[in-house]
Design a protein around this motif. Structure first.
Motif, PDB file in Angstrom:
ATOM      1  N   SER A  23    -141.468 -75.912   5.701  1.00 42.27           N
ATOM      2  CA  SER A  23    -142.875 -75.632   6.472  1.00 42.27           C
ATOM      3  C   SER A  23    -143.673 -76.663   5.803  1.00 42.27           C
ATOM      4  O   SER A  23    -144.596 -76.828   6.497  1.00 42.27           O
ATOM      5  N   LYS A  24    -143.716 -77.040   4.544  1.00 43.06           N
ATOM      6  CA  LYS A  24    -144.741 -78.249   4.151  1.00 43.06           C
ATOM      7  C   LYS A  24    -144.744 -79.642   4.921  1.00 43.06           C
ATOM      8  O   LYS A  24    -145.471 -80.254   5.335  1.00 43.06           O
ATOM      9  N   ALA A  25    -142.993 -79.747   5.160  1.00 40.42           N
ATOM     10  CA  ALA A  25    -143.030 -81.093   6.033  1.00 40.42           C
ATOM     11  C   ALA A  25    -143.527 -80.947   7.467  1.00 40.42           C
ATOM     12  O   ALA A  25    -144.093 -81.764   7.929  1.00 40.42           O
ATOM     13  N   VAL A  26    -143.357 -79.857   7.899  1.00 42.36           N
ATOM     14  CA  VAL A  26    -143.853 -79.773   9.366  1.00 42.36           C
ATOM     15  C   VAL A  26    -145.207 -79.616   9.237  1.00 42.36           C
ATOM     16  O   VAL A  26    -145.817 -80.376  10.158  1.00 42.36           O
ATOM     17  N   VAL A  27    -145.993 -79.159   8.506  1.00 42.40           N
ATOM     18  CA  VAL A  27    -147.545 -79.088   8.289  1.00 42.40           C
ATOM     19  C   VAL A  27    -147.805 -80.475   8.065  1.00 42.40           C
ATOM     20  O   VAL A  27    -148.919 -81.060   8.925  1.00 42.40           O
ATOM     21  N   THR A  28    -147.404 -81.203   7.317  1.00 42.70           N
ATOM     22  CA  THR A  28    -147.625 -82.558   6.932  1.00 42.70           C
ATOM     23  C   THR A  28    -147.546 -83.477   8.092  1.00 42.70           C
ATOM     24  O   THR A  28    -148.308 -84.228   8.438  1.00 42.70           O
ATOM     25  N   PHE A  29    -146.262 -83.107   8.843  1.00 40.38           N
ATOM     26  CA  PHE A  29    -146.149 -84.212  10.148  1.00 40.38           C
ATOM     27  C   PHE A  29    -147.452 -83.822  11.106  1.00 40.38           C
ATOM     28  O   PHE A  29    -147.613 -84.632  11.791  1.00 40.38           O
ATOM     29  N   ILE A  30    -147.489 -82.381  11.389  1.00 41.24           N
ATOM     30  CA  ILE A  30    -148.481 -82.209  12.301  1.00 41.24           C
ATOM     31  C   ILE A  30    -149.850 -82.751  11.783  1.00 41.24           C
ATOM     32  O   ILE A  30    -150.659 -83.278  12.836  1.00 41.24           O
ATOM     33  N   LEU A  31    -150.240 -82.625  10.650  1.00 37.36           N
ATOM     34  CA  LEU A  31    -151.631 -83.359  10.417  1.00 37.36           C
ATOM     35  C   LEU A  31    -151.680 -84.887  10.534  1.00 37.36           C
ATOM     36  O   LEU A  31    -152.657 -85.242  10.952  1.00 37.36           O
TER      37      LEU A  31
END
Length: 64
Positions: free
Chosen positions: A5-13
């Protein structure tokens, strides 16, 4: 928060930042904003130069 989920949030950001930068680079306001930034940078350089000269004069006066 899990690692995925951290990776997904980082990607979206990162994608949002990329879109914002792309929009800025293609906008008509780019030249106006760059002009304002250059003006402010020039003002800061002049202010720094004046402060440097004042400091040098103070040191010279103190050493004399």
């Amino acid at each position: 928060m899990s690692k995925n989920s951290k990776a997904v949030v980082t990607f979206i950001l990162g994608a949002a930042v990329g879109v914002a930068v792309g929009y800025f680079l293609n906008s008509d306001k780019k030249d106006e904003m760059v002009s304002k930034l250059r003006y402010q940078a020039d003002k800061l350089k002049d202010k720094f130069r004046r402060k440097k000269e004042q400091f040098e004069e103070a040191v010279e006066n103190e050493l004399s």
